[in-house]
Scaffold this active site. Structure first.
Site, short mmCIF file in Angstrom:
data_model
loop_
_atom_site.label_atom_id
_atom_site.label_comp_id
_atom_site.label_asym_id
_atom_site.label_seq_id
_atom_site.Cartn_x
_atom_site.Cartn_y
_atom_site.Cartn_z
N HIS A 7 -12.52 -5.70 -17.83
CA HIS A 7 -13.84 -6.26 -18.10
C HIS A 7 -14.15 -6.40 -19.59
CE1 HIS A 7 -14.31 -5.67 -13.85
NE2 HIS A 7 -15.55 -6.11 -13.86
N LYS A 34 -25.77 -0.88 -10.10
CA LYS A 34 -25.95 -1.53 -11.40
C LYS A 34 -26.68 -2.85 -11.20
CE LYS A 34 -22.15 -0.08 -14.39
NZ LYS A 34 -21.12 -0.65 -15.28
N GLU A 47 -11.38 -8.29 -8.30
CA GLU A 47 -12.00 -6.96 -8.26
C GLU A 47 -11.35 -6.07 -7.21
OE1 GLU A 47 -14.12 -5.98 -10.53
OE2 GLU A 47 -15.26 -7.71 -11.24
N GLU A 58 -22.81 6.19 -15.56
CA GLU A 58 -21.76 5.75 -16.47
C GLU A 58 -21.68 6.56 -17.75
OE1 GLU A 58 -21.89 1.55 -17.62
OE2 GLU A 58 -19.84 1.41 -16.97
N ARG A 60 -17.08 6.58 -14.55
CA ARG A 60 -17.41 5.28 -13.96
C ARG A 60 -16.86 4.10 -14.76
NH1 ARG A 60 -23.03 3.27 -11.20
NH2 ARG A 60 -22.33 1.14 -10.84
N LYS A 94 -14.81 2.53 -4.90
CA LYS A 94 -15.94 2.41 -5.81
C LYS A 94 -16.98 3.50 -5.56
CE LYS A 94 -19.18 -0.34 -8.19
NZ LYS A 94 -19.54 -1.64 -8.75
N ARG A 102 -42.79 -0.86 -10.96
CA ARG A 102 -41.94 0.28 -11.33
C ARG A 102 -41.03 0.75 -10.19
NH1 ARG A 102 -46.97 2.16 -13.49
NH2 ARG A 102 -47.13 1.61 -15.70
N HIS A 149 -16.66 -14.98 -13.13
CA HIS A 149 -16.50 -13.61 -13.59
C HIS A 149 -15.13 -13.03 -13.18
CE1 HIS A 149 -17.48 -9.46 -14.57
NE2 HIS A 149 -17.27 -9.10 -13.32
N HIS A 170 -15.31 -9.89 -20.41
CA HIS A 170 -16.65 -10.23 -20.91
C HIS A 170 -16.55 -11.10 -22.17
CE1 HIS A 170 -18.81 -6.63 -18.80
NE2 HIS A 170 -18.60 -7.64 -17.99
N ASN A 228 -14.39 -0.69 -15.05
CA ASN A 228 -14.43 -1.87 -15.90
C ASN A 228 -13.05 -2.28 -16.41
OD1 ASN A 228 -17.33 -2.66 -16.17
ND2 ASN A 228 -17.47 -0.49 -16.66
#
Lengths: 320, 320
Positions: B203, B98, B140, B192, B196, B182, B76, B220, B207, B200
């Site tokens: 993206h 993330k 990026e 997010e 935030r 960032k 955890r 990517h 994606h 993206n």
């Protein structure tokens, strides 16, 4: 739980949500695996569920732990609600935000601290619980006495018959007081950096029993019941508590229908097997096993113990 | 990365830790799976690693994402440190917490918001980066201009040659400014819930390209580069930005060596395929795809768009 309570929950939620999807999970510790967790992810993605989706965990501790971890991880976190239908889940696992799955090498090794939006306990569900699961749930109720509240321990001793008969008022008090104590402890230490560990009284030995016998052979509460006897005995051997208290606690655990004699895990080196299993427990540090010990007046402490003393407690407990 | 930098990291850590274990992960989006993640859990449990264990993610974004999620979930949560060795990871994925793995039905669908204790960027590692990965990383970097800082965009346009030549001072500024932007955005919205999402930019289309072609076919950053062209074009169609800005941004993306013509994903119904893939994106809500759009003066916004306009942008971008 699905056949019994699913319709009731669906009816209650129908006016609040546009769409309700149902995922049925296999129950039992043996199924608390990545494969079962993936049933939830598959369904969520197949239905195109987004971050506003709410997961409702209807069932016992296994369903709650898995659903909670799925909620913690799906799209990096969606809300969830615990709807525990077993005593064990109502008094323990549904409160406090511990979620996890098992790994072949250890129980609850992969998971998250992730709080449910709320916990809904319908005490009616306890009426259909098999007697063995009722007893297993009472193990976690009993736990709160020696670690936090001697008056609660005395109250339980005076109400064993009503608890086993599932008297509604008695059950309601047992559940409420258990949740109060747990919430109080977790509120001071959500991420288990210290105090929270006392809630694991009986669990270090108990986890070894579960892992050593194979998950599912004994119920979690049964292993914890027997583990509390062992932890109390270890506390006595270390001079923390009188032998009379060990006898008293053992008697209560036995009266609610739980095992008080530990299983032999390995005929050749039984204590060694127990010690090896306990060394991979999450509470161990640098190979030192941490035990939750009690003082007989409602306080618990976490500390290590010499291997030979632990081994002696194991042998005594396996041949009591 | 192991052969190149492992020894250097081990040497640096040797005086701080008693024991260092090494787990080598397969690289590439195609390996960002539960099976790879389990290699980390297996090693941690086999070595009896406890909650004081620190995970160091030495490698690119895939290694960072997986190691971060392993750190978030093992017992955890244990501490971890990002040691990114690609430009993409240094300017984007290692910062902001993330972490995730992919699911067969969607990229980064299972993960956690979990912050590293620190991020260590050794700019020397960029010297060994293949040219294609350098370009992918620059996607990026470029991203931060249109969404947050037009002066940075102009600076990049003036320094394309130095960036491609990996001039140390130029790279240092590009990495530093990217991380600053960032960190500023994430600091205002860690989980997010709103702002935030502007990170993206490119993206949503990107994606779809990655998922539609199969992870790993395009890097990517390549998919994001092309996705930014598409998102800029969509912004123009919706009247948010001048056509001249789309041309300008497309030119910069092309100059750093990134694709600006989108792949055809389905000969029969190409736009339909793109739309279906974008609808399972984590940013969509109730099936509405959310796009990050730009205004040409350093601001971004997140909103939906009519399917027919998106479809027209897709077709134009696939046959530019």
């Amino acid at each position: 739980m699905a056949p019994l309570y699913l319709l009731r929950l669906q009816t209650a939620l129908a006016s609040h949500f546009d769409t309700i999807h149902v995922v049925t999970l296999p129950d039992g510790e043996a199924f608390k695996t990545w494969e079962s967790l993936n049933l939830i992810f598959d369904a969520l993605l197949r239905h195109g569920c987004d971050r506003k989706t709410v997961l409702f965990a209807l069932g016992g501790g296994v369903v709650g732990d898995m659903t909670g971890f799925a909620a913690a991880s799906y799209m990096r976190g969606v809300p969830f609600v615990q709807v525990p239908t077993t005593l064990l889940a109502q008094v323990d696992s549904s409160v406090g935000g511990k979620t996890a799955i098992n790994h072949p090498l250890g129980k609850n090794m992969i998971g998250a601290f992730y709080q449910p939006q709320r916990v809904i306990c319908d005490l009616d569900t306890l009426n259909t619980l098999p007697p063995r699961e009722l007893s297993a749930g009472l193990a976690e109720v009993i736990k709160y006495g020696p670690i936090a509240d001697m008056a609660f321990l005395e109250w339980m001793e005076a109400h064993v018959a009503e608890l086993l008969a599932r008297d509604p008022a008695t059950m309601a008090y047992a559940v409420r007081r258990s949740c109060e104590i747990k919430a109080h402890v977790v509120g001071q230490d959500e991420r288990e950096s210290g105090l929270r560990a006392i809630l694991n009284f009986g669990h270090t030995f108990g986890h070894a029993i579960e892992a050593g016998m194979g998950y599912g052979r004994w119920l979690h509460g049964e292993a914890v019941g027997c583990g509390m006897v062992m932890a109390a005995r270890l506390s006595q051997r270390l001079g923390l508590v009188e032998d009379g208290f060990v006898v008293r606690l053992t008697r209560l655990i036995e009266r609610v229908g739980l095992p008080v004699v530990a299983p032999v895990l390995d005929g050749a080196d039984n204590a060694g097997r127990y010690l090896a299993l306990m060394r991979v427990d999450k509470k161990s540090e640098a190979g030192e096993i941490k035990f939750v010990l009690i003082d007989g007046s409602g306080n618990a402490l976490v500390r290590g113990a010499p291997d030979h003393v632990v081994a002696e407690v194991i042998e005594t407990s396996c041949h009591a």
